[in-house]
Structure formats: structure tokens, C-alpha cells
Motif scaffolding. Structure first.
Motif, PDB file in Angstrom:
ATOM      1  N   SER A   1      -1.252   9.203  -0.878  1.00 29.30           N
ATOM      2  CA  SER A   1      -2.265   9.055  -1.915  1.00 29.30           C
ATOM      3  C   SER A   1      -2.721  10.439  -2.351  1.00 29.30           C
TER       4      SER A   1
ATOM      5  N   GLU B   1      -1.649   7.546   4.098  1.00 29.30           N
ATOM      6  CA  GLU B   1      -2.337   6.289   4.423  1.00 29.30           C
ATOM      7  C   GLU B   1      -1.658   5.651   5.632  1.00 29.30           C
TER       8      GLU B   1
ATOM      9  N   GLN C   1       0.854  -1.184   0.000  1.00 31.60           N
ATOM     10  CA  GLN C   1       0.000   0.000   0.000  1.00 31.60           C
ATOM     11  C   GLN C   1       0.886   1.229   0.000  1.00 31.60           C
ATOM     12  N   ALA C   2       0.540   2.192  -0.823  1.00 26.76           N
ATOM     13  CA  ALA C   2       1.316   3.423  -0.900  1.00 26.76           C
ATOM     14  C   ALA C   2       1.164   4.223   0.386  1.00 26.76           C
ATOM     15  N   LEU C   3       2.261   4.857   0.822  1.00 28.27           N
ATOM     16  CA  LEU C   3       2.200   5.694   2.009  1.00 28.27           C
ATOM     17  C   LEU C   3       1.399   6.956   1.743  1.00 28.27           C
TER      18      LEU C   3
END
Length: 428
Positions: free
Chosen positions: A48, A74, A44-46
């Protein structure tokens, strides 16, 4: 702080973030993965980014040429902070002589009721983000930033305002924003007091049974002194939204069911008796009033609200014009704006001090008492009430219209809180 200063601050922070070396977080030797191994990896990308176009269905300002750019983190952030004085928007676009937000001794911590519990815990901000409101986003020549918002999808913690819960207001001096107060209940105690003609400027009238149903003369008097005892009142406070710019008080409404209200004292009456004309009687009267209901009108200084448990989205924004931010129930007024989206539970409204029964309230009671004594004459065989006293008994006012019961600046028993400090300091 204006929009230009806020953008300058962002320009300072962004290069610092970009200078963090990626190699510091990477392994020295990278290992290749097969397609099968890659399919088993989740990530998951830090950060967004998202954009809501002016005509997007999710845009609450659709058709007004306003677009929204959102930069989100995130992650879950923890924060424990004390702010001695928070002042935003003093003077500025909303005029001199006040601040959009002016709060003394603001503390944010985890949810706890003890000093050690607060100091040793942190509020949790889930998915914090920064959002910009851009007017005419598709036009390079007319593009304009009209606001920015600091927010989180959820905040979990305890926000306290002021140094302690006292008889006087402290903490919130002025507030611009939208706070939704959850409906609640409570119990109050009315203060004992006397009721005389000087208090009400109204006569008490009715009938008395001197010879049963055969003789029921009328009486009226402006000479009475009845002592009203203290009693309980069960409160039901309606849910409401505190909404506005530079607010100093909240308007709350509700209802109250008042317990039996005992009274006793003298009624000096002139009884109209046939042949005798006027018979002066000093009646030692006693009884109780039942069925009293009241509509509450509470004018509460915001400085009596000290303890806000958070488990909801919140935001702090600055805008040059009214902006209806995505996901917000209410539009934000120009200037600085604090919004907490879900209802806040302020706990039971249990006033610490007795509620004063004002003369205006007594003026509403007297006509109902007179009406009751006319339709339900108390029994007083000729002369006996001079000796033994007149037991009026129950004065049932359940069918009467509710009283109008204005209340101002209640100290709330459930707004006590522990400081976010070690030792004996009220604020640190």
C-alpha cells in the motif's frame, strides 16, 4: 549510514523484488468469473502507498512544507534476531566521540521466559512500512529528502539488551530516541548503618522528663552513636518519557514510604538542671522512627535496563533535521532515532541490593528527631535511665517534610531474562 547510502541500498533491493515472476504464483489456466461470483470475492493488496501533504490535518509539521510518503506491507512478519553490536550514527552529524545508538547484545524474539521459548518463537511485526520525509514535495527544483523511517504499526515480542542482569551496566551504552516508561511500584530494603555526629555534623537536642511534668530540662549533644537497622521501603515510580540524543542514563522520580526504622545506642547528653546547672548523663536510648516519607530522585544508567516487552508501535529513523513523523508523539532529533510509542512496562522496581542511607539523608532526619524530642519529652525519672536505659519509643515523623532520597544505578531484580540461545551461551 547516511541518507545517500540508504537510498543506494533501496535501489539494490527494489529490482530484486520486481524480478520475481508473477507466473510462479498464478494458476496455469485462468477461469472467468461471473459478476455474481466476483461479488463474493474479497481481496487485499500486499503493498500500500499513501501520502500526507504539507498542509494535511494529519501532518504534525503542517505549514512547514514537509510531506510524507509511506510504502507499507499489509502483512504480519515474524522475526527472531540477535545483533552482537548495533552502532548507528557514530561521529557524523551529532559530533565525534559517541554514537547516536550504541547497544551490545540486542535480541528480539517472541515473549518467553525460557531459552527454548525464546529460540522457538518470533516477534510479530504487523504492517511494517518504510516512510520518507520530503521537504517542498511539490517543487521539482527544491524537493529534498530530509529523513526516512523504518517502522511497523505494531510490534509484539521481547527485546532484550546486554548479556545478563548484573551489578554493573551492560547492553545500552548510548541511545537517541523516545521511550515511555510506565508508572510502577516496588520494594526496596535500606542498608543498616550507624548515625553519629561525625556523619551529620549536627547536634541532637530536646527535653527529658526527670520529675514528670515538674522538671523537664533541655539537653543537646554532639556525642551520640545510634545504630539504624535495616527496613523496607515501598516505592512508587512515576511514569516518564526518556527523551534525548546520545543518552546514557534515565532520570526517574517517585516516592517512598519507609517502614518503622528501629534504632538503639548511646546518647551522651549534658542536661541543664536547676541548681546543678549541667548534669552529664549517658543515656542508653532505643526506639523507632515511624512515618518517614521520601521523594525519590533516581539516576539510572541505561545499562541496567535489559528487558523490554513490546506490544506497541515502534520506529527507527534517520533525519538531517528535527522531524515530527506522522503518528509519533514526540519529534525525532537529527541523526538516528529509536522511538517506542506506547508505554513500556519494566516490571516492579525491586532493587537487588540494599539502598544505602547516605549522610545527606541522615542530615534531614536529625532536625526532625530533635523537634520531636522537644515536643514529646521521653520520661526518665532521675537516674533510672542510666541503669535501665531510656526507651524513647515512637518518633513519629509523619508530619515532617518528605526526605530527599537520591538513588543511583539500581540493579533491578525484575530485569533478569533468558538468553535467546540454546545451550549455556549468554549470547549467540
Amino acid at each position: 549510514m547516511n541518507l545517500r547510502r540508504a537510498l543506494e541500498l533501496l535501489c539494490v533491493i527494489t529490482p530484486v523484488i520486481s524480478l520475481i515472476p508473477i507466473s510462479a504464483y498464478a494458476k496455469e489456466a485462468l477461469q472467468p468469473l461471473t459478476d455474481t461470483e466476483l461479488s463474493d470475492v474479497n481481496g487485499q493488496a500486499l503493498m500500500s502507498m499513501s501520502y500526507i501533504a504539507p498542509n494535511d490535518a494529519a501532518n504534525k509539521m503542517s505549514g512547514q512544507g514537509m510531506g510524507f510518503y509511506k510504502l507499507g506491507l499489509e502483512a504480519e512478519m515474524e522475526l527472531n534476531a540477535n545483533i552482537k553490536k548495533l552502532q548507528l550514527g557514530c561521529g557524523g552529524m551529532n559530533g565525534a566521540g559517541g554514537c547516536d545508538i550504541d547497544i551490545d547484545n540486542l535480541s528480539l524474539s517472541g515473549i518467553a521466559d525460557t531459552r527454548d521459548g525464546r529460540v522457538g518463537s518470533s516477534a510479530k511485526l504487523t504492517n511494517p512500512f518504510l516512510e520518507f520525509a520530503i521537504k517542498n514535495p511539490n517543487s521539482a527544483s527544491q524537493r529534498e529528502m530530509v529523513g526516512f523511517r523504518l517502522s511497523a504499526e505494531k510490534a509484539l515480542g521481547l527485546l532484550t539488551l546486554g548479556d545478563e542482569n548484573t551489578d554493573g551496566p551492560n547492553g545500552i551504552n548510548q541511545l537517541s530516541g523516545a521511550l515511555k516508561i510506565k508508572a510502577t511500584t516496588g520494594t526496596a530494603v535500606t542498608a543498616a548503618r550507624s548515625m553519629t555526629y561525625a556523619d551529620t555534623d549536627m547536634k541532637i537536642n530536646g527535653k527529658i522528663k526527670l520529675l514528670g511534668s515538674l522538671l523537664q530540662p533541655d539537653f543537646d549533644t554532639n556525642d551520640y552513636n545510634l545504630q539504624l537497622q535495616s527496613t523496607n521501603a515501598n516505592l512508587a515510580i512515576n511514569g516518564t518519557t526518556i527523551y534525548g540524543t546520545r543518552m546514557e542514563s534515565a532520570k526517574l522520580t517517585g516516592s517512598a514510604t519507609i517502614s518503622d526504622l528501629n534504632f538503639g545506642g548511646d546518647i551522651n547528653a549534658s542536661v541543664k538542671v536547676p541548681l546543678i546547672s549541667l548534669l552529664p548523663l549517658t543515656i542508653n536510648a532505643n526506639g523507632y522512627i515511624s512515618g518517614l516519607r521520601a521523594n525519590l530522585d533516581i539516576d539510572e544508567d541505561l545499562g541496567f535496563i535489559h528487558k523490554l516487552p513490546l506490544n506497541n508501535p515502534f520506529s527507527l529513523s534517520l533525519q538531517t533535521n528535527t522531524v515530527h513523523w506522522p503518528g509519533a508523539e514526540y519529534a525525532a532529533n537529527r541523526g538516528w532515532w529509536l522511538a517506542i510509542e506506547d508505554q513500556i512496562d519494566i516490571g516492579q522496581v525491586n532493587p537487588s541490593n540494599p539502598i544505602e542511607v547516605t549522610n545527606d539523608i541522615l542530615k534531614q532526619v536529625v532536625p526532625s528527631i530533635s523537634n520531636y524530642l522537644t515536643n514529646n519529652p521521653p520520661n526518665c525519672p532521675l537516674g533510672s535511665c542510666l541503669i535501665a536505659g531510656l526507651n524513647i519509643g515512637q518518633v513519629n515523623l509523619s508530619s515532617a517534610n518528605p526526605l530527599y532520597f537520591p538513588i543511583k544505578d539500581l540493579k533491578l531484580a525484575t530485569q533478569n531474562f533468558a538468553p535467546n540461545c540454546y545451550g549455556n551461551l549468554k549470547f549467540c
